[in-house]
Design an enzyme around this catalytic site. Structure first.
Site, mmCIF file in Angstrom:
data_model
loop_
_atom_site.group_PDB
_atom_site.id
_atom_site.type_symbol
_atom_site.label_atom_id
_atom_site.label_comp_id
_atom_site.label_asym_id
_atom_site.label_seq_id
_atom_site.Cartn_x
_atom_site.Cartn_y
_atom_site.Cartn_z
ATOM 1 C CE1 TYR A 78 -0.729 -0.967 -8.583
ATOM 2 C CE2 TYR A 78 1.415 -1.348 -7.869
ATOM 3 C CZ TYR A 78 -0.558 -1.649 -7.905
ATOM 4 O OH TYR A 78 -1.480 -2.716 -7.908
ATOM 5 C CG HIS A 138 -3.966 6.314 -6.157
ATOM 6 N ND1 HIS A 138 -4.770 7.023 -5.718
ATOM 7 C CD2 HIS A 138 -4.564 4.606 -5.372
ATOM 8 C CE1 HIS A 138 -5.765 6.709 -4.600
ATOM 9 N NE2 HIS A 138 -5.748 5.632 -4.487
ATOM 10 C CE1 TYR A 170 1.532 -2.446 -3.966
ATOM 11 C CE2 TYR A 170 2.457 -3.913 -1.708
ATOM 12 C CZ TYR A 170 2.349 -3.529 -3.085
ATOM 13 O OH TYR A 170 2.682 -4.098 -3.747
ATOM 14 C CG ASN A 189 -5.709 0.765 0.366
ATOM 15 O OD1 ASN A 189 -5.840 2.007 -0.332
ATOM 16 N ND2 ASN A 189 -7.180 -0.099 0.435
ATOM 17 C CG ASP A 206 -4.447 10.107 -5.799
ATOM 18 O OD1 ASP A 206 -3.660 10.435 -5.258
ATOM 19 O OD2 ASP A 206 -5.036 9.785 -6.619
ATOM 20 C CG ASN A 216 -9.655 4.003 0.071
ATOM 21 O OD1 ASN A 216 -10.387 4.351 1.086
ATOM 22 N ND2 ASN A 216 -9.673 3.398 -0.615
#
Length: 208
Positions: free
Chosen positions: A35, A40, A85, A87, A112, A133
């Site tokens: 990632y 994100h 993570y 969420n 973001d 989220n």
């Protein structure tokens, strides 16, 4: 005085010892090599840049995240990158706020925003999650939507039918990556102003 001079001075202050944490400064993203550099993870990138300027490695595992403590303009701050993570970002942030007995008034979140072009910033004092989220998790778990946030533009989808998850988990073009470097610099300056209570000045200077 340039921003580099400012942060040289702040960096020396950050080594001066501990004290009560007054602000939690959290950048949102996803952990893991796959990632790194994705849209994100713009929030993570800002925290990394801030930690670099302050000469403070962000490597202590606490509050379900990677953390560092630093002094910015006389304010003792916790830098936080949740590793839950995206969420579940709120789980990490709530733990930190509760540990230091801080309210949402002492929280700054960097994340973001696909509605802004790469390199653009938008500072807000409050607002909805806007479909993000990570922000949804924070608002749900704190029960608050009145906390400072710095939105980092990452660009909109190339067309309306483009998969949103694929877009935000994708990486920047070379040109956009250069714009993001400048936005990270500007976001660091925003944070310096915000911890001094100069949010209006940050908004006037950087809001797109």
């Amino acid at each position: 005085m340039s921003i580099f001079d400012i942060f040289d001075r702040i960096s020396s202050n950050s080594q001066s010892g501990g004290g009560k944490i007054e602000y939690v400064i959290a950048g949102l993203g996803n952990p893991g090599m796959e990632y790194e550099g994705t849209r994100h993870n713009a929030g993570f990138s800002v925290i990394d840049k801030l930690a670099e300027k302050l000469g403070t490695p962000i490597n202590r595992l606490k509050f379900k995240g990677k953390t560092a403590e630093a002094t910015i303009e006389g304010k003792r701050c916790l830098l936080l990158k949740p590793t839950t993570y995206m969420n579940l970002s709120g789980e990490s942030i709530v733990q930190a706020l509760e540990f230091y007995k801080l309210s949402a008034d002492n929280l700054i979140v960097i994340y973001d925003d696909i509605s802004l072009e790469p390199g653009k910033l938008r500072i807000r004092r409050k607002g909805s999650h806007g479909g993000h989220n990570g922000m949804r998790s924070i608002i749900d778990l704190t029960g608050e939507d009145s906390f400072l946030r710095v939105k980092i533009g990452v660009g909109k989808k190339p067309h309306p039918d483009y998969d949103l998850a694929k877009w935000v988990l994708g990486k920047f073009s070379k040109e956009d990556a250069e714009s993001m470097k400048q936005s990270a610099e500007n976001a660091c300056e925003c944070i310096r102003l915000m911890v001094q209570g100069k949010t209006d000045e940050a908004m006037n200077k950087f809001n797109s």
